[in-house]
Design an enzyme around this catalytic site. Sequence first.
Site, PDB file in Angstrom:
ATOM      1  N   GLY A 162       0.321  -9.892  10.197  1.00  0.00           N
ATOM      2  CA  GLY A 162       0.263 -10.667   9.296  1.00  0.00           C
ATOM      3  C   GLY A 162      -1.397 -11.308  10.212  1.00  0.00           C
ATOM      4  O   GLY A 162      -0.796 -12.554   9.809  1.00  0.00           O
ATOM      5  N   CYS A 186       4.485   5.194   9.187  1.00  0.00           N
ATOM      6  CA  CYS A 186       3.912   5.330   8.222  1.00  0.00           C
ATOM      7  C   CYS A 186       5.168   5.857   7.299  1.00  0.00           C
ATOM      8  O   CYS A 186       6.208   6.243   6.918  1.00  0.00           O
ATOM      9  CB  CYS A 186       2.868   7.242   7.979  1.00  0.00           C
ATOM     10  SG  CYS A 186       2.724   6.565   6.048  1.00  0.00           S
ATOM     11  N   ASN A 240       0.841  -1.581  -0.329  1.00  0.00           N
ATOM     12  CA  ASN A 240      -0.050   0.090  -0.084  1.00  0.00           C
ATOM     13  C   ASN A 240       0.728   1.056   0.101  1.00  0.00           C
ATOM     14  O   ASN A 240       1.805   1.164   0.563  1.00  0.00           O
ATOM     15  CB  ASN A 240      -0.988  -0.107   0.906  1.00  0.00           C
ATOM     16  CG  ASN A 240      -0.352   0.586   2.632  1.00  0.00           C
ATOM     17  OD1 ASN A 240      -0.285   1.889   2.591  1.00  0.00           O
ATOM     18  ND2 ASN A 240       0.317  -0.201   2.882  1.00  0.00           N
ATOM     19  N   LYS A 273       3.309   3.259  17.876  1.00  0.00           N
ATOM     20  CA  LYS A 273       4.195   2.475  16.615  1.00  0.00           C
ATOM     21  C   LYS A 273       5.485   2.605  16.081  1.00  0.00           C
ATOM     22  O   LYS A 273       5.299   3.471  15.455  1.00  0.00           O
ATOM     23  CB  LYS A 273       2.224   2.845  15.506  1.00  0.00           C
ATOM     24  CG  LYS A 273       2.455   1.516  14.631  1.00  0.00           C
ATOM     25  CD  LYS A 273       0.958   1.725  14.084  1.00  0.00           C
ATOM     26  CE  LYS A 273       1.118   0.459  12.892  1.00  0.00           C
ATOM     27  NZ  LYS A 273       0.062   0.490  12.793  1.00  0.00           N
ATOM     28  N   ASN A 284       1.779   7.608  15.470  1.00  0.00           N
ATOM     29  CA  ASN A 284       1.980   6.759  14.188  1.00  0.00           C
ATOM     30  C   ASN A 284       3.429   7.400  13.362  1.00  0.00           C
ATOM     31  O   ASN A 284       3.737   8.524  12.898  1.00  0.00           O
ATOM     32  CB  ASN A 284       1.332   7.558  12.781  1.00  0.00           C
ATOM     33  CG  ASN A 284       1.788   6.106  11.124  1.00  0.00           C
ATOM     34  OD1 ASN A 284       2.422   5.772  11.716  1.00  0.00           O
ATOM     35  ND2 ASN A 284       0.802   5.947  10.831  1.00  0.00           N
ATOM     36  N   THR A 287       4.248  -1.731   8.230  1.00  0.00           N
ATOM     37  CA  THR A 287       4.291  -2.053   6.897  1.00  0.00           C
ATOM     38  C   THR A 287       5.635  -2.462   7.212  1.00  0.00           C
ATOM     39  O   THR A 287       6.829  -1.135   6.857  1.00  0.00           O
ATOM     40  CB  THR A 287       3.478  -1.849   6.175  1.00  0.00           C
ATOM     41  OG1 THR A 287       3.688  -0.252   5.980  1.00  0.00           O
ATOM     42  CG2 THR A 287       1.839  -2.340   6.813  1.00  0.00           C
ATOM     43  N   ASN A 343      -5.395   6.705  16.249  1.00  0.00           N
ATOM     44  CA  ASN A 343      -4.187   7.236  15.505  1.00  0.00           C
ATOM     45  C   ASN A 343      -3.706   8.644  14.819  1.00  0.00           C
ATOM     46  O   ASN A 343      -4.200   9.010  14.269  1.00  0.00           O
ATOM     47  CB  ASN A 343      -4.161   6.184  14.104  1.00  0.00           C
ATOM     48  CG  ASN A 343      -2.165   5.665  13.702  1.00  0.00           C
ATOM     49  OD1 ASN A 343      -2.020   6.752  13.137  1.00  0.00           O
ATOM     50  ND2 ASN A 343      -1.616   4.648  14.024  1.00  0.00           N
TER      51      ASN A 343
HETATM   52  O1  RRO Z   1      -1.900   5.801   4.745  1.00  0.00           O
HETATM   53  C1  RRO Z   1      -0.781   5.079   4.195  1.00  0.00           C
HETATM   54  O2  RRO Z   1      -0.107   5.538   3.252  1.00  0.00           O
HETATM   55  C2  RRO Z   1      -0.190   4.168   5.889  1.00  0.00           C
HETATM   56  C3  RRO Z   1       0.239   4.196   6.673  1.00  0.00           C
HETATM   57 BR1  RRO Z   1      -0.259   6.172   7.707  1.00  0.00          BR
HETATM   58  C4  RRO Z   1       0.581   3.301   7.677  1.00  0.00           C
HETATM   59  O3  RRO Z   1       1.055   3.617   8.725  1.00  0.00           O
HETATM   60  N1  RRO Z   1       1.116   2.311   7.126  1.00  0.00           N
HETATM   61  C5  RRO Z   1       1.152   2.110   5.753  1.00  0.00           C
HETATM   62  O4  RRO Z   1       1.310   1.383   5.650  1.00  0.00           O
HETATM   63  N2  RRO Z   1       0.174   3.011   5.288  1.00  0.00           N
END
Ligand code: RRO
Length: 317
Positions: free
Chosen positions: A257, A143, A82, A178, A140, A206, A112
């Site tokens: 996961g 990200c 993503n 996080k 957060n 991620t 968050n």
């Molecule tokens: O919005 C995102 O693209 C995103 C966030 Br804020 C995050 O904390 N982790 C992620 O994989 N995507």
Amino acid sequence: MKPAVETPVPAAQQVDLSVQVGPLRLANPVMTASGTAGLGLEMEPFWDLGQAGAVVVKTITKRPRRGNPMPRLCETPSGLLNSIGLPNKGIRHFLDVTLPKLRGKAGCLVVNIAGTCTGEFGELAALLDGAGGVDALELNISCPNVEGGNLPFGRDPQVVRRLVADVRAATRLPIITKLSPNVSDIAEIAVAAKEGGSDAVSLINTLLGMSVDWRTGRPGLGTAIGGLSGPAIKPIALRMCWEVSRSVDIPVIGIGGIRDADDVLEFLCVGCSAVQIGTQHYRVPDAVPRALAGLRERLAAEGRRDVRSVIRSVRAG
Ligand code: RRO
């Protein structure tokens, strides 16, 4: 001769799933992961939000954000990439429009937040503290999808310590920090978060990844690089949770996961006090109540009366 007295197996419904996560008493250890259950309200057609141990709202920023160019999602064989880029309507809209609809619906509501500079985290925290109906904040600092954005906050222990301390000074709400897996030593970052005053840490966000179509030369994501989640990252997440739970004495919330009750129990076993279900929501929107039913069944089948006995039961190290 009298039959031997057997210890009755506790009925699934009687298994106590409650856990303590720092100052938070949760009815069960299963939370939604930020971003994968929208603002929470999107889940209402599928299940009652009150069933989750906690509902974590998608990242809120100070100002509205449009998010990243499409495509923002791309499937890979065992995970999802993503690059959403934190689209949201900003804190004012959240406080005025979303929070009134959410208040009282979740057993525990976690918001968050992300800032574009360290001070902004404190500003957001102060606003949410005064709002009522918010039970905790998740910071957060991890990200992966904001250029020049907040990942650098999450990479430097000194910055993390200061950022968390800033938020600590701005609110009495419990703080969950996080963490990013895209660092060389995640335990060092967890220690810094604790020193700054974090009540708990959640991990992992991620992992940086990429996909490409070699015929067209086009990457799967509009930003080329994004965050990988889903079953592919579970062993990495489990390893990092284990390492962090041995390095800090604040609760660890496992993410990465997690699909079902067995996955939940594995994360508890390595030292987590609670977990978050994320990417699985895109396949199974009611993954949280399903995992809860599975937890009760499996624990009852093992003759366990509570889920807490699994926490930190790993026989290693
Ligand atoms: O919005 C995102 O693209 C995103 C966030 Br804020 C995050 O904390 N982790 C992620 O994989 N995507």
